[in-house]
Write a protein that holds these residues in place. Sequence first.
Motif, PDB file in Angstrom:
ATOM      1  N   GLN A  33      98.812 -44.125  52.943  1.00 19.26           N
ATOM      2  CA  GLN A  33      97.526 -44.333  52.286  1.00 19.26           C
ATOM      3  C   GLN A  33      96.693 -45.327  53.081  1.00 19.26           C
ATOM      4  O   GLN A  33      97.218 -46.135  53.828  1.00 19.26           O
ATOM      5  CB  GLN A  33      97.732 -44.865  50.869  1.00 19.26           C
ATOM      6  CG  GLN A  33      98.436 -43.908  49.956  1.00 19.26           C
ATOM      7  CD  GLN A  33      98.619 -44.506  48.563  1.00 19.26           C
ATOM      8  OE1 GLN A  33      98.464 -45.706  48.362  1.00 19.26           O
ATOM      9  NE2 GLN A  33      98.951 -43.665  47.615  1.00 19.26           N
ATOM     10  N   GLN A  88      91.656 -39.411  50.514  1.00 24.96           N
ATOM     11  CA  GLN A  88      92.578 -40.019  49.554  1.00 24.96           C
ATOM     12  C   GLN A  88      91.998 -39.984  48.149  1.00 24.96           C
ATOM     13  O   GLN A  88      92.708 -39.734  47.185  1.00 24.96           O
ATOM     14  CB  GLN A  88      92.874 -41.456  49.989  1.00 24.96           C
ATOM     15  CG  GLN A  88      93.884 -42.195  49.164  1.00 24.96           C
ATOM     16  CD  GLN A  88      94.191 -43.542  49.781  1.00 24.96           C
ATOM     17  OE1 GLN A  88      94.495 -43.632  50.966  1.00 24.96           O
ATOM     18  NE2 GLN A  88      94.095 -44.588  48.990  1.00 24.96           N
ATOM     19  N   ARG A  89      90.699 -40.221  48.021  1.00 20.91           N
ATOM     20  CA  ARG A  89      90.042 -40.157  46.706  1.00 20.91           C
ATOM     21  C   ARG A  89      90.057 -38.742  46.148  1.00 20.91           C
ATOM     22  O   ARG A  89      90.230 -38.539  44.954  1.00 20.91           O
ATOM     23  CB  ARG A  89      88.613 -40.664  46.785  1.00 20.91           C
ATOM     24  CG  ARG A  89      88.489 -42.171  46.718  1.00 20.91           C
ATOM     25  CD  ARG A  89      87.052 -42.608  46.503  1.00 20.91           C
ATOM     26  NE  ARG A  89      86.188 -42.298  47.638  1.00 20.91           N
ATOM     27  CZ  ARG A  89      86.034 -43.069  48.702  1.00 20.91           C
ATOM     28  NH1 ARG A  89      86.711 -44.186  48.799  1.00 20.91           N
ATOM     29  NH2 ARG A  89      85.215 -42.721  49.674  1.00 20.91           N
ATOM     30  N   SER A  93      96.013 -38.337  48.778  1.00 19.50           N
ATOM     31  CA  SER A  93      96.773 -38.725  49.966  1.00 19.50           C
ATOM     32  C   SER A  93      95.917 -38.543  51.217  1.00 19.50           C
ATOM     33  O   SER A  93      94.928 -37.825  51.211  1.00 19.50           O
ATOM     34  CB  SER A  93      98.055 -37.900  50.083  1.00 19.50           C
ATOM     35  OG  SER A  93      97.740 -36.553  50.333  1.00 19.50           O
ATOM     36  N   VAL A  94      96.352 -39.217  52.262  1.00 22.15           N
ATOM     37  CA  VAL A  94      95.678 -39.133  53.558  1.00 22.15           C
ATOM     38  C   VAL A  94      96.443 -38.116  54.401  1.00 22.15           C
ATOM     39  O   VAL A  94      97.676 -38.140  54.434  1.00 22.15           O
ATOM     40  CB  VAL A  94      95.680 -40.513  54.253  1.00 22.15           C
ATOM     41  CG1 VAL A  94      95.072 -40.435  55.631  1.00 22.15           C
ATOM     42  CG2 VAL A  94      94.956 -41.530  53.400  1.00 22.15           C
TER      43      VAL A  94
END
Length: 117
Positions: A33, A88-89, A93-94
Amino acid sequence: MEFLRHLVVLVHLVGFAILFGAWVVEAVNGRKQVTRLMNWGLAIAAVAGLALAAPWGIEYDLNYVKIGVKLVILLVIGALLGIGAGRQRKSGSVPPAIFWSIGVLTFANAAIAVLWR
């Protein structure tokens, strides 16, 4: 004046240490993250780096190619942090490619600072 310049170098290195340390914590914990601490580390390193790019308190010429390369890498890291935070928002997740790129580029930027003379 030299002491002040060395103090700014210290702040610059602390900024990268905060960014890289926060990244390592996320990598070790398996979260992948983007955190606010990473953004703060990048901001500290950027402000101190820009202050170091000014030719004050030195008797030698600055290596503007090195400064330019480090600035481009810093901007790419900032873009990746922003893209990663947005993803992520949305998804929680990234993407792994973005997350690992942040760490590799942060390490590369620190390596350039130390090894490129």
